[in-house]
Write a protein that holds these residues in place. Sequence first.
Motif, PDB file in Angstrom:
ATOM      1  N   ASP A 116       2.755  -8.961 -17.676  1.00 46.21           N
ATOM      2  CA  ASP A 116       3.438  -7.780 -17.136  1.00 46.21           C
ATOM      3  C   ASP A 116       3.479  -6.610 -18.112  1.00 46.21           C
ATOM      4  O   ASP A 116       3.265  -5.466 -17.720  1.00 46.21           O
ATOM      5  N   VAL A 119       6.031 -10.156   4.642  1.00 46.01           N
ATOM      6  CA  VAL A 119       6.616  -9.845   3.340  1.00 46.01           C
ATOM      7  C   VAL A 119       7.185  -8.424   3.313  1.00 46.01           C
ATOM      8  O   VAL A 119       8.185  -8.162   2.679  1.00 46.01           O
ATOM      9  N   ASN A 120       6.505  -7.550   4.049  1.00 46.46           N
ATOM     10  CA  ASN A 120       6.882  -6.137   3.959  1.00 46.46           C
ATOM     11  C   ASN A 120       7.454  -5.596   5.262  1.00 46.46           C
ATOM     12  O   ASN A 120       6.772  -4.922   6.018  1.00 46.46           O
ATOM     13  N   ARG A 156       0.893  -5.150  -3.103  1.00 46.17           N
ATOM     14  CA  ARG A 156       1.035  -6.144  -4.148  1.00 46.17           C
ATOM     15  C   ARG A 156      -0.002  -5.925  -5.246  1.00 46.17           C
ATOM     16  O   ARG A 156      -1.118  -5.472  -4.986  1.00 46.17           O
ATOM     17  N   ARG A 157       0.358  -6.210  -6.460  1.00 49.04           N
ATOM     18  CA  ARG A 157      -0.572  -6.035  -7.561  1.00 49.04           C
ATOM     19  C   ARG A 157      -1.611  -7.125  -7.557  1.00 49.04           C
ATOM     20  O   ARG A 157      -1.296  -8.299  -7.474  1.00 49.04           O
ATOM     21  N   ASN A 158      -2.849  -6.713  -7.694  1.00 51.15           N
ATOM     22  CA  ASN A 158      -3.951  -7.647  -7.667  1.00 51.15           C
ATOM     23  C   ASN A 158      -4.731  -7.532  -8.976  1.00 51.15           C
ATOM     24  O   ASN A 158      -5.443  -6.565  -9.194  1.00 51.15           O
ATOM     25  N   THR A 190      -4.042  -5.705   0.964  1.00 47.32           N
ATOM     26  CA  THR A 190      -2.829  -6.418   0.559  1.00 47.32           C
ATOM     27  C   THR A 190      -1.701  -6.149   1.543  1.00 47.32           C
ATOM     28  O   THR A 190      -0.882  -7.026   1.803  1.00 47.32           O
ATOM     29  N   ASP A 235       0.346  -8.945   3.680  1.00 50.14           N
ATOM     30  CA  ASP A 235       1.792  -9.041   3.579  1.00 50.14           C
ATOM     31  C   ASP A 235       2.466  -8.871   4.926  1.00 50.14           C
ATOM     32  O   ASP A 235       3.427  -9.565   5.246  1.00 50.14           O
ATOM     33  N   ARG A 238       2.418   2.432  -3.795  1.00 50.86           N
ATOM     34  CA  ARG A 238       2.110   1.385  -4.777  1.00 50.86           C
ATOM     35  C   ARG A 238       3.163   0.284  -4.753  1.00 50.86           C
ATOM     36  O   ARG A 238       2.878  -0.864  -5.041  1.00 50.86           O
ATOM     37  N   ARG A 239       4.392   0.681  -4.404  1.00 46.17           N
ATOM     38  CA  ARG A 239       5.449  -0.325  -4.331  1.00 46.17           C
ATOM     39  C   ARG A 239       5.204  -1.336  -3.210  1.00 46.17           C
ATOM     40  O   ARG A 239       5.678  -2.466  -3.260  1.00 46.17           O
TER      41      ARG A 239
END
Lengths: 237, 237
Positions: free
Chosen positions: B131, B231-232, B176-178, B222, B226, B172-173
């Motif tokens: 991170d 998820v979102n 998800r980070r890939n 993503t 999600d 960006r929030r």
Amino acid sequence: MYTETAMLGLDVPLRASERAYRQLRGEILNGLLAPGAALLEVEQAERIGVSRTPLREAVARLIADGLVVGRRGRGFEVTDISVDSISELYELRQALEVQAIRLAATRREPAPFLKLRDAFVTAPELLDQGDIGVHRYYVLIDELEDAVDAAVENPFLVGALRAVRTHLARIRRLARRNPMRLRAAASEHLLIIDAIIAGDPSLAAHATHIHLHQSLLSVLATIDEDSATGVNPALVD
Amino acid sequence: MYTETAMLGLDVPLRASERAYRQLRGEILNGLLAPGAALLEVEQAERIGVSRTPLREAVARLIADGLVVGRRGRGFEVTDISVDSISELYELRQALEVQAIRLAATRREPAPFLKLRDAFVTAPELLDQGDIGVHRYYVLIDELEDAVDAAVENPFLVGALRAVRTHLARIRRLARRNPMRLRAAASEHLLIIDAIIAGDPSLAAHATHIHLHQSLLSVLATIDEDSATGVNPALVD
DNA sequence: GATCGCTATTGTGTATACAGAAACCGCAAT
DNA sequence: ATTGCGGTTTCTGTATACACAATAGCGATC
């Protein structure tokens, strides 16, 4: 159909802040408030006939538009226009309009552009009819812009374009009207419209690129002439 | 050098309206104030600890930023983000960034980009450090953006880019980070930097086009995943 | 005569009070 | 049960009053 009042111009009494915003914006765009002019809150509030609170809100919006800048401590002043800033504005304009036209050509809904095509074909005749014809030509350009905006269907892009057009309106006041240039511009517009109708994004984009290139050259040329002969004291820089 | 206070963050006590603006803006960007959340003047004014007047000014600026919309009659609410709006934002982003990068490559001042090049070469190692490394990678991206802004030297273009980045921060929030994507993005950035250093505007523009294309694909992918797994909930549309 | 400092004025930043409008709730009538 | 109407409440829009900051003008001093 209960939205009929929205169709008409303005039946509803506008909010004071809205009135102040439109009046100040209009006066800046048509040059009544010249670049560099100071805006004092109390003074302007009295003149427009609203209190300071809505006036401040109006000024805040003008600052967001880039038409006004805050002076440290002592009030605000109308943004000024430099020759450099014109070229800079065109760098942004080019990016936005090329993208918009490209997207409009991609959407493949030629109907509104077919009507505009007819109008632009007869534009040269219009330009022979003096000031009234020139004015009707500008209306035509507005309609083209509206058609592009509608075809693009992208609030972000259209919003950015609107901001650019706001600043363009001020610049057009500085650049003398050149009938020859308008005639050339009309044919450039026709090419762009044809490319949109044909659904050829690449052609439309390149035609727009060229149109804006010529437009900038023309603007800079007339401004150079005028500043040489001292017609436009507004443009010092 | 009497501008030293401006260099440091914030010695001067900020105006209440500025504080309110920054706080609300921050809370919207980091999702604390979710899309669709209602903003009541009195309520928010009390919470932030300012009176209604500066709060209204702050909200006016947020509306100008496109982060808040006024509800007819009943207060304001935070703008929501639809999948469509993401694609639309990228249509604008592409136009602006391609132009910015093209101009940066044209300016031919490679010095700041040479330093960035070194940093981006080692970016893959950075991305292995968890991170904290990812965070430092994002800082790197910020520096690249700043360098481009400085090279472009165009307030209009940079201003439009800033507006886009504001909305990007919210998106960006959601995405998800890939790690795989970040690694690919780093090499895309490297290519762009090399093109700027080489003074090859066309290459830089095309590299940017491709980078943004991949970026949008990744974001949409993503988000699709999600929303399929629920998820979102923020992304209904 | 010039410069420094003080004071008075002016203008912004903020709070608050008041008025008008829109939404909510309850009641009643169909 | 549903719908229409009116009262009540809450919230916005605007005006105004007050406090603080900055500037300009004037005077005093060097």
